[in-house]
Design a protein around this motif. Structure first.
Motif, PDB file in Angstrom:
ATOM      1  N   LEU A 265      24.228  34.804  38.677  1.00 51.38           N
ATOM      2  CA  LEU A 265      25.013  33.746  39.313  1.00 51.38           C
ATOM      3  C   LEU A 265      24.129  32.860  40.179  1.00 51.38           C
ATOM      4  O   LEU A 265      24.231  31.630  40.159  1.00 51.38           O
ATOM      5  N   LYS A 266      23.244  33.474  40.951  1.00 52.00           N
ATOM      6  CA  LYS A 266      22.406  32.709  41.873  1.00 52.00           C
ATOM      7  C   LYS A 266      21.356  31.858  41.153  1.00 52.00           C
ATOM      8  O   LYS A 266      20.895  30.845  41.691  1.00 52.00           O
ATOM      9  N   GLU A 267      20.989  32.274  39.940  1.00 53.56           N
ATOM     10  CA  GLU A 267      19.983  31.529  39.175  1.00 53.56           C
ATOM     11  C   GLU A 267      20.594  30.451  38.280  1.00 53.56           C
ATOM     12  O   GLU A 267      19.866  29.676  37.652  1.00 53.56           O
ATOM     13  N   ASP A 268      21.916  30.382  38.220  1.00 50.70           N
ATOM     14  CA  ASP A 268      22.589  29.369  37.408  1.00 50.70           C
ATOM     15  C   ASP A 268      22.276  27.973  37.955  1.00 50.70           C
ATOM     16  O   ASP A 268      22.098  27.788  39.170  1.00 50.70           O
TER      17      ASP A 268
ATOM     18  N   MET B 215      26.745  43.119  29.889  1.00 47.38           N
ATOM     19  CA  MET B 215      27.052  42.048  30.826  1.00 47.38           C
ATOM     20  C   MET B 215      27.242  40.747  30.045  1.00 47.38           C
ATOM     21  O   MET B 215      26.411  40.383  29.216  1.00 47.38           O
ATOM     22  N   LYS B 216      28.310  40.077  30.306  1.00 49.06           N
ATOM     23  CA  LYS B 216      28.656  38.849  29.594  1.00 49.06           C
ATOM     24  C   LYS B 216      27.745  37.705  30.014  1.00 49.06           C
ATOM     25  O   LYS B 216      27.381  37.563  31.177  1.00 49.06           O
ATOM     26  N   LYS B 217      27.359  36.845  29.065  1.00 44.78           N
ATOM     27  CA  LYS B 217      26.583  35.646  29.376  1.00 44.78           C
ATOM     28  C   LYS B 217      27.501  34.643  30.061  1.00 44.78           C
ATOM     29  O   LYS B 217      28.637  34.425  29.628  1.00 44.78           O
ATOM     30  N   ILE B 218      27.004  33.985  31.123  1.00 44.54           N
ATOM     31  CA  ILE B 218      27.851  33.049  31.857  1.00 44.54           C
ATOM     32  C   ILE B 218      27.485  31.589  31.585  1.00 44.54           C
ATOM     33  O   ILE B 218      28.156  30.681  32.063  1.00 44.54           O
ATOM     34  N   ASP B 219      26.427  31.375  30.769  1.00 41.42           N
ATOM     35  CA  ASP B 219      25.947  30.006  30.536  1.00 41.42           C
ATOM     36  C   ASP B 219      27.024  29.083  29.989  1.00 41.42           C
ATOM     37  O   ASP B 219      27.115  27.919  30.380  1.00 41.42           O
ATOM     38  N   ASN B 220      27.845  29.610  29.086  1.00 34.18           N
ATOM     39  CA  ASN B 220      28.837  28.768  28.425  1.00 34.18           C
ATOM     40  C   ASN B 220      30.226  28.887  29.055  1.00 34.18           C
ATOM     41  O   ASN B 220      31.201  28.400  28.486  1.00 34.18           O
ATOM     42  N   MET B 221      30.296  29.503  30.199  1.00 31.45           N
ATOM     43  CA  MET B 221      31.581  29.660  30.889  1.00 31.45           C
ATOM     44  C   MET B 221      31.743  28.573  31.936  1.00 31.45           C
ATOM     45  O   MET B 221      30.772  28.141  32.575  1.00 31.45           O
TER      46      MET B 221
ATOM     47  N   VAL C  96      36.068  38.426  39.437  1.00 32.84           N
ATOM     48  CA  VAL C  96      37.150  39.192  40.061  1.00 32.84           C
ATOM     49  C   VAL C  96      37.420  40.492  39.301  1.00 32.84           C
ATOM     50  O   VAL C  96      37.799  41.505  39.896  1.00 32.84           O
ATOM     51  N   THR C  97      37.208  40.471  37.994  1.00 35.43           N
ATOM     52  CA  THR C  97      37.522  41.642  37.163  1.00 35.43           C
ATOM     53  C   THR C  97      36.373  42.658  37.094  1.00 35.43           C
ATOM     54  O   THR C  97      36.531  43.718  36.500  1.00 35.43           O
ATOM     55  N   ARG C  98      35.218  42.330  37.676  1.00 36.34           N
ATOM     56  CA  ARG C  98      34.064  43.222  37.561  1.00 36.34           C
ATOM     57  C   ARG C  98      34.145  44.373  38.550  1.00 36.34           C
ATOM     58  O   ARG C  98      34.699  44.257  39.642  1.00 36.34           O
ATOM     59  N   GLN C  99      33.559  45.492  38.161  1.00 38.81           N
ATOM     60  CA  GLN C  99      33.425  46.643  39.028  1.00 38.81           C
ATOM     61  C   GLN C  99      32.205  46.462  39.936  1.00 38.81           C
ATOM     62  O   GLN C  99      31.236  45.804  39.553  1.00 38.81           O
ATOM     63  N   LYS C 100      32.252  47.065  41.125  1.00 39.71           N
ATOM     64  CA  LYS C 100      31.151  46.877  42.087  1.00 39.71           C
ATOM     65  C   LYS C 100      29.824  47.375  41.538  1.00 39.71           C
ATOM     66  O   LYS C 100      28.751  46.888  41.950  1.00 39.71           O
ATOM     67  N   GLU C 101      29.855  48.321  40.602  1.00 40.12           N
ATOM     68  CA  GLU C 101      28.617  48.831  40.018  1.00 40.12           C
ATOM     69  C   GLU C 101      27.881  47.751  39.210  1.00 40.12           C
ATOM     70  O   GLU C 101      26.678  47.858  38.967  1.00 40.12           O
ATOM     71  N   GLU C 102      28.620  46.719  38.790  1.00 43.37           N
ATOM     72  CA  GLU C 102      28.027  45.652  37.993  1.00 43.37           C
ATOM     73  C   GLU C 102      27.409  44.545  38.844  1.00 43.37           C
ATOM     74  O   GLU C 102      26.672  43.701  38.330  1.00 43.37           O
ATOM     75  N   TYR C 103      27.708  44.560  40.141  1.00 46.84           N
ATOM     76  CA  TYR C 103      27.275  43.461  41.014  1.00 46.84           C
ATOM     77  C   TYR C 103      25.759  43.269  41.052  1.00 46.84           C
ATOM     78  O   TYR C 103      25.282  42.127  41.031  1.00 46.84           O
ATOM     79  N   PRO C 104      24.940  44.350  41.117  1.00 42.27           N
ATOM     80  CA  PRO C 104      23.481  44.143  41.200  1.00 42.27           C
ATOM     81  C   PRO C 104      22.907  43.340  40.045  1.00 42.27           C
ATOM     82  O   PRO C 104      21.922  42.616  40.221  1.00 42.27           O
ATOM     83  N   ASN C 105      23.489  43.456  38.854  1.00 43.63           N
ATOM     84  CA  ASN C 105      23.032  42.674  37.708  1.00 43.63           C
ATOM     85  C   ASN C 105      23.677  41.297  37.663  1.00 43.63           C
ATOM     86  O   ASN C 105      23.057  40.323  37.202  1.00 43.63           O
ATOM     87  N   LEU C 106      24.907  41.212  38.164  1.00 46.57           N
ATOM     88  CA  LEU C 106      25.653  39.958  38.085  1.00 46.57           C
ATOM     89  C   LEU C 106      25.178  38.944  39.121  1.00 46.57           C
ATOM     90  O   LEU C 106      25.072  37.738  38.821  1.00 46.57           O
ATOM     91  N   ILE C 107      24.872  39.395  40.312  1.00 47.66           N
ATOM     92  CA  ILE C 107      24.512  38.478  41.408  1.00 47.66           C
ATOM     93  C   ILE C 107      23.291  37.612  41.067  1.00 47.66           C
ATOM     94  O   ILE C 107      23.336  36.380  41.243  1.00 47.66           O
TER      95      ILE C 107
END
Length: 259
Positions: free
Chosen positions: A31-34, A1-7, A17-28
């Protein structure tokens, strides 16, 4: 999973948009803690989208529960059958019988009246891809006038069955019983509760709507391109002004003082 801090926020939107739904549980959670409100919002929206999709998956599984019970018994060729066009003043009554592969699970399949036109057309294409076999039955206004709409509907259903290349092991029908030696189960509100019947409803609706578009080109005064032959105020006004066409049901319009 890519780090989003510097994005940037824009980069994060493009990444999500490019992520697969299987990645959502880790991604959400990321994002919410940013610390950025805009990124938190992206996470919240993705969470809502995921919850809505999960709910739809569960709805389709529930719709398929009738069919799944028969599949478990080894009954695989299940024909869902339904009609459209029982109520209009003009145009045919159309039925579809469709045998779907057991693994067909298209999201948003429902009673065709509850599905938006654009989605119906997309689903129709997808369902036909999933079909082992299907056929359309069509009974026109003169037969409707002679038989009455209920018997005309049953005739359209048996006509569609006769066109199949594969004989179903079982028919699931929306609240009707038809004359056939194929075992059948009538389901009240079947187009809203059975996946196979709902699929038949969608295919029949798309077929009939396309047919009414063709009739509209021949008889543009009646608005068939949007009323599909139903008795809207505009349609009735046109009937009284121009009279009936050859596709109008005489038995339906006689109460309007027209023949």
């Amino acid at each position: 999973m890519k780090k989003i801090d510097n994005m940037t926020v824009t980069q994060i939107k493009e990444y999500v948009v490019t992520r697969q739904k299987e990645e959502y549980p880790n991604l959400i959670p990321m994002l919410k803690e940013d610390h950025r409100a805009a990124v938190k919002k992206i996470g919240q929206n993705l969470e809502k989208k995921t919850a809505a999709r999960d709910q739809e998956v569960q709805r389709i599984e529930k719709m398929k529960s009738i069919e799944s019970g028969y599949y478990d018994q080894g009954i695989l060729n299940i024909g869902g059958i339904d009609e459209v066009g029982r109520g209009p003043l003009a145009g045919p009554v159309v039925t579809c019988v469709i045998i779907l592969k057991p693994d067909s699970s298209r999201l948003y399949v429902n009673d065709s009246k509850k599905v938006a036109k654009k989605n119906r057309e997309t689903l129709c294409e997808q369902l036909l891809e999933d079909a082992v076999d299907y056929a359309i039955g069509q009974v026109d206004c003169d037969v409707i006038d002679n038989l009455n709409i209920l018997n005309a509907t049953k005739k359209a259903m048996t006509d569609s069955l006769a066109k199949l290349s594969i004989k179903p092991d079982l028919l699931l029908i929306d609240a009707l019983h038809i004359d056939t030696d194929i075992p059948q189960k009538a389901i009240v509100h079947g187009d809203a509760t059975s996946y196979a019947i709902a699929a038949a409803s969608i295919v029949a609706k798309v077929y009939r709507d396309n047919l009414m578009q063709i009739y509209h080109e021949e008889y543009p005064e009646y608005g068939f391109d949007h009323n599909m032959g139903y008795g809207t105020a505009e349609h009735i006004k046109a009937l009284k002004k121009y009279g009936p066409t050859p596709i109008h049901r005489k038995s339906f319009i006689q109460n309007l003082g027209l023949k």
